[in-house]
Design a protein around this motif. Structure first.
Motif, PDB file in Angstrom:
ATOM      1  N   PRO A 236      12.745   1.759  -0.711  1.00 11.50           N
ATOM      2  CA  PRO A 236      14.130   1.532  -1.145  1.00 11.50           C
ATOM      3  C   PRO A 236      14.160   0.994  -2.575  1.00 11.50           C
ATOM      4  CG  PRO A 236      13.730   0.506   0.992  1.00 11.50           C
ATOM      5  CD  PRO A 236      12.404   0.986   0.484  1.00 11.50           C
ATOM      6  N   TYR A 237      15.270   1.285  -3.252  1.00  8.29           N
ATOM      7  CA  TYR A 237      15.443   0.906  -4.656  1.00  8.29           C
ATOM      8  C   TYR A 237      15.204  -0.584  -4.889  1.00  8.29           C
ATOM      9  CZ  TYR A 237      17.607   0.951  -9.295  1.00  8.29           C
ATOM     10  OH  TYR A 237      17.844   0.848 -10.640  1.00  8.29           O
ATOM     11  N   GLY A 238      15.789  -1.422  -4.021  1.00 12.59           N
ATOM     12  CA  GLY A 238      15.668  -2.872  -4.191  1.00 12.59           C
ATOM     13  C   GLY A 238      14.223  -3.342  -4.119  1.00 12.59           C
TER      14      GLY A 238
ATOM     15  N   HIS B  23       0.807  -1.222   0.000  1.00 11.83           N
ATOM     16  CA  HIS B  23       0.000   0.000   0.000  1.00 11.83           C
ATOM     17  C   HIS B  23       0.843   1.276   0.000  1.00 11.83           C
ATOM     18  CE1 HIS B  23      -3.457  -2.535   0.229  1.00 11.83           C
ATOM     19  NE2 HIS B  23      -2.896  -3.178   1.234  1.00 11.83           N
ATOM     20  N   ALA B  24       2.146   1.113  -0.128  1.00 15.14           N
ATOM     21  CA  ALA B  24       3.039   2.281  -0.173  1.00 15.14           C
ATOM     22  C   ALA B  24       3.128   2.816  -1.599  1.00 15.14           C
ATOM     23  CB  ALA B  24       4.429   1.889   0.318  1.00 15.14           C
ATOM     24  N   MET B  25       3.463   4.093  -1.720  1.00 14.55           N
ATOM     25  CA  MET B  25       3.772   4.675  -3.028  1.00 14.55           C
ATOM     26  C   MET B  25       5.211   4.287  -3.377  1.00 14.55           C
ATOM     27  SD  MET B  25       1.289   6.189  -4.448  1.00 14.55           S
ATOM     28  CE  MET B  25      -0.392   6.342  -3.891  1.00 14.55           C
ATOM     29  N   PRO B  26       5.445   3.876  -4.628  1.00 16.03           N
ATOM     30  CA  PRO B  26       6.764   3.352  -4.991  1.00 16.03           C
ATOM     31  C   PRO B  26       7.923   4.266  -4.599  1.00 16.03           C
ATOM     32  CG  PRO B  26       5.241   3.143  -6.835  1.00 16.03           C
ATOM     33  CD  PRO B  26       4.504   3.862  -5.755  1.00 16.03           C
ATOM     34  N   GLN B  27       7.755   5.580  -4.827  1.00 18.11           N
ATOM     35  CA  GLN B  27       8.896   6.480  -4.641  1.00 18.11           C
ATOM     36  C   GLN B  27       9.327   6.609  -3.185  1.00 18.11           C
ATOM     37  OE1 GLN B  27       5.866   7.232  -5.760  1.00 18.11           O
ATOM     38  NE2 GLN B  27       5.121   9.181  -4.974  1.00 18.11           N
ATOM     39  N   THR B  28       8.498   6.101  -2.246  1.00 18.99           N
ATOM     40  CA  THR B  28       8.864   6.165  -0.832  1.00 18.99           C
ATOM     41  C   THR B  28       9.687   4.937  -0.408  1.00 18.99           C
ATOM     42  OG1 THR B  28       6.886   4.979  -0.069  1.00 18.99           O
ATOM     43  CG2 THR B  28       6.693   7.381  -0.329  1.00 18.99           C
TER      44      THR B  28
ATOM     45  N   GLN C 105      11.597  -1.481  -4.912  1.00 18.74           N
ATOM     46  CA  GLN C 105      10.937  -1.028  -6.146  1.00 18.74           C
ATOM     47  C   GLN C 105      11.262  -1.958  -7.314  1.00 18.74           C
ATOM     48  OE1 GLN C 105      10.742   3.205  -7.100  1.00 18.74           O
ATOM     49  NE2 GLN C 105      11.750   3.665  -5.156  1.00 18.74           N
ATOM     50  N   LYS C 106      12.528  -2.405  -7.387  1.00 18.99           N
ATOM     51  CA  LYS C 106      12.911  -3.310  -8.469  1.00 18.99           C
ATOM     52  C   LYS C 106      12.133  -4.623  -8.382  1.00 18.99           C
ATOM     53  CE  LYS C 106      16.545  -2.969 -10.805  1.00 18.99           C
ATOM     54  NZ  LYS C 106      16.873  -2.463 -12.166  1.00 18.99           N
ATOM     55  N   ARG C 107      11.950  -5.130  -7.153  1.00 23.22           N
ATOM     56  CA  ARG C 107      11.187  -6.370  -6.990  1.00 23.22           C
ATOM     57  C   ARG C 107       9.738  -6.167  -7.390  1.00 23.22           C
ATOM     58  NH1 ARG C 107      12.879  -9.130  -1.282  1.00 23.22           N
ATOM     59  NH2 ARG C 107      15.027  -8.429  -1.326  1.00 23.22           N
ATOM     60  N   ALA C 108       9.193  -5.010  -7.026  1.00 24.87           N
ATOM     61  CA  ALA C 108       7.803  -4.722  -7.378  1.00 24.87           C
ATOM     62  C   ALA C 108       7.647  -4.639  -8.903  1.00 24.87           C
ATOM     63  CB  ALA C 108       7.349  -3.427  -6.711  1.00 24.87           C
ATOM     64  N   ALA C 109       8.641  -4.039  -9.568  1.00 29.83           N
ATOM     65  CA  ALA C 109       8.578  -3.924 -11.034  1.00 29.83           C
ATOM     66  C   ALA C 109       8.616  -5.314 -11.679  1.00 29.83           C
ATOM     67  CB  ALA C 109       9.734  -3.059 -11.548  1.00 29.83           C
ATOM     68  N   LEU C 110       9.412  -6.195 -11.110  1.00 29.65           N
ATOM     69  CA  LEU C 110       9.489  -7.557 -11.619  1.00 29.65           C
ATOM     70  C   LEU C 110       8.178  -8.299 -11.343  1.00 29.65           C
ATOM     71  CD1 LEU C 110      11.618  -9.177 -13.095  1.00 29.65           C
ATOM     72  CD2 LEU C 110      12.509  -9.946 -10.889  1.00 29.65           C
ATOM     73  N   ALA C 111       7.614  -8.073 -10.155  1.00 28.90           N
ATOM     74  CA  ALA C 111       6.329  -8.690  -9.805  1.00 28.90           C
ATOM     75  C   ALA C 111       5.262  -8.258 -10.806  1.00 28.90           C
ATOM     76  CB  ALA C 111       5.917  -8.298  -8.387  1.00 28.90           C
ATOM     77  N   ARG C 112       5.272  -6.975 -11.155  1.00 29.64           N
ATOM     78  CA  ARG C 112       4.287  -6.477 -12.118  1.00 29.64           C
ATOM     79  C   ARG C 112       4.446  -7.164 -13.474  1.00 29.64           C
ATOM     80  NH1 ARG C 112       4.199  -0.259 -13.920  1.00 29.64           N
ATOM     81  NH2 ARG C 112       6.141  -0.954 -14.857  1.00 29.64           N
TER      82      ARG C 112
ATOM     83  N   ALA D  92      19.630  -6.173 -13.069  1.00 31.28           N
ATOM     84  CA  ALA D  92      20.528  -6.110 -11.906  1.00 31.28           C
ATOM     85  C   ALA D  92      21.130  -4.732 -11.693  1.00 31.28           C
ATOM     86  CB  ALA D  92      21.651  -7.144 -12.047  1.00 31.28           C
ATOM     87  N   SER D  93      20.854  -3.792 -12.624  1.00 28.23           N
ATOM     88  CA  SER D  93      21.491  -2.480 -12.477  1.00 28.23           C
ATOM     89  C   SER D  93      21.034  -1.824 -11.177  1.00 28.23           C
ATOM     90  CB  SER D  93      21.166  -1.583 -13.673  1.00 28.23           C
ATOM     91  OG  SER D  93      19.819  -1.182 -13.615  1.00 28.23           O
ATOM     92  N   GLY D  94      21.979  -1.291 -10.426  1.00 31.14           N
ATOM     93  CA  GLY D  94      21.666  -0.643  -9.158  1.00 31.14           C
ATOM     94  C   GLY D  94      21.575  -1.603  -7.989  1.00 31.14           C
ATOM     95  N   LEU D  95      21.660  -2.907  -8.255  1.00 30.78           N
ATOM     96  CA  LEU D  95      21.626  -3.896  -7.166  1.00 30.78           C
ATOM     97  C   LEU D  95      23.039  -4.391  -6.893  1.00 30.78           C
ATOM     98  CD1 LEU D  95      18.553  -6.105  -8.191  1.00 30.78           C
ATOM     99  CD2 LEU D  95      18.584  -4.097  -6.696  1.00 30.78           C
ATOM    100  N   SER D  96      23.217  -4.968  -5.694  1.00 34.59           N
ATOM    101  CA  SER D  96      24.529  -5.529  -5.391  1.00 34.59           C
ATOM    102  C   SER D  96      24.380  -6.811  -4.586  1.00 34.59           C
ATOM    103  CB  SER D  96      25.372  -4.511  -4.608  1.00 34.59           C
ATOM    104  OG  SER D  96      24.672  -4.137  -3.436  1.00 34.59           O
ATOM    105  N   GLY D  97      25.473  -7.548  -4.508  1.00 38.23           N
ATOM    106  CA  GLY D  97      25.624  -8.713  -3.635  1.00 38.23           C
ATOM    107  C   GLY D  97      24.434  -9.643  -3.573  1.00 38.23           C
ATOM    108  N   ALA D  98      23.855  -9.730  -2.375  1.00 37.76           N
ATOM    109  CA  ALA D  98      22.798 -10.706  -2.108  1.00 37.76           C
ATOM    110  C   ALA D  98      21.572 -10.463  -2.988  1.00 37.76           C
ATOM    111  CB  ALA D  98      22.403 -10.652  -0.635  1.00 37.76           C
TER     112      ALA D  98
END
Ligand SMILES: Nc1ncnc2c1ncn2[C@@H]1O[C@H](COP(=O)(O)OP(=O)(O)O)[C@@H](O)[C@H]1O
Ligand SMILES: [Mg+2]
Length: 264
Positions: free
Chosen positions: A159-161, A152-157, A163-170, A185-191
């Motif tokens: 963390p980047y990671g 129920h959060a607005m995406p821009q509020t 938001q990326k998961r939500a975009a993939l879910a969509r 993977a751009s902007g993501l790291s490690g785990a």
């Protein structure tokens, strides 16, 4: 899984794109069979996004064609993709800022909405039963992606990671036959990259996946087949082992910094 025995879902044939005097793609071919993760790699400026855009109907090639399940696509546009059974994520973040994470995923769940603003969110009649079904489905996918708390959060509020998961879910909520990912993977790291890789591998058992990516390790670890672009041309194509052993690929990635003979 072998890539040669299955009829491809999506195929690019002889694709040539020029931007003014620049040859962005020269006679490029690529095929994505079902149940297969195909990687498209190459240094910056190699033409990866341009090919992605040709496949998506954003860029028209001067020569060549795109074939979906044996049928040439003529004049297809990005908003046709969902109806064909193709989903994609773009470089960076592409969630609608004015919609909650859950509503963003619901947009993806409605193939008829095709990625545009869905009529059901504007309160038009006839959609209520569907909306309940889509809402449940979207929530289940967010749970599966470990981001149900953010529904129920607005995406821009967020963390980047997240938001990326939500975009993939969509992208996957409508269970597309083909999933196209431009540098997920751009902007993501490690785990986060490791987890993304596991997820893409799992998608690859249910659908065809075209993975455009810069991270060599990720691509080598999860792809069944890899196509390497350099200056708009396919310089290598094959299994990760074949690509890893190809000197032209190392040369393209390392350019002038490769010391002749140092690796073999
Ligand atoms: N719309 C455009 N107009 C002019 N040149 C472009 C355009 N899009 C891409 N290019 C050029 O085409 C080449 C390939 O770019 P791109 O497909 O973005 O590469 P990659 O995604 O592999 O980094 C680059 O030289 C880039 O500058
Ligand atoms: Mg790119």
């Amino acid at each position: 899984m072998t890539t040669t025995t299955l009829a491809p879902l999506l195929r690019a044939e002889g694709v040539t794109v020029r931007f003014g005097g620049l040859l962005a793609l020269g006679d490029v071919g690529l095929a994505v069979p079902p149940g297969t993760v195909v990687g498209l790699i190459g240094p910056n400026g190699a033409g990866k996004t341009t090919l992605f855009n040709v496949l998506s109907g954003v860029v028209r090639p001067q020569q060549g064609r795109v074939v979906w399940k044996g049928r040439p696509l003529r004049g297809h546009r990005p908003h046709h993709l969902a109806g064909l059974g193709i989903a994609r994520t773009l470089q960076g973040l592409n969630l609608f800022p004015g919609l909650s994470v859950l509503d963003n995923v619901i947009v993806g769940a409605d193939r008829l909405a095709g990625g545009g603003m869905p009529a059901m969110l504007t309160g038009l009649g006839g959609y209520q039963r569907d909306e309940r079904r889509l809402r449940d489905k979207a929530m289940a996918v967010l749970e599966d992606f470990g981001v149900a708390d953010a529904a129920h959060a607005m995406p821009q509020t967020l963390p980047y990671g997240v938001q990326k998961r939500a975009a993939l879910a969509r992208a996957v909520v409508a269970e597309p036959e083909l999933l196209m990912l431009d540098e997920p993977a751009s902007g993501l790291s490690g785990a986060d990259i490791t987890e993304l890789g596991d997820r893409i591998r799992a998608f690859g058992r249910r659908m065809g996946v075209l993975l455009v990516e810069h991270h060599m390790d990720l691509v080598m670890g999860i792809c069944d087949h890899i196509v390497v672009l350099n200056f708009g041309e396919v310089i290598a194509s094959g299994s990760p082992a074949v690509i890893r052993a190809d000197p032209a690929v190392a040369q393209a990635y390392l350019g002038a910094s490769v010391r002749e003979g140092s690796d073999d």
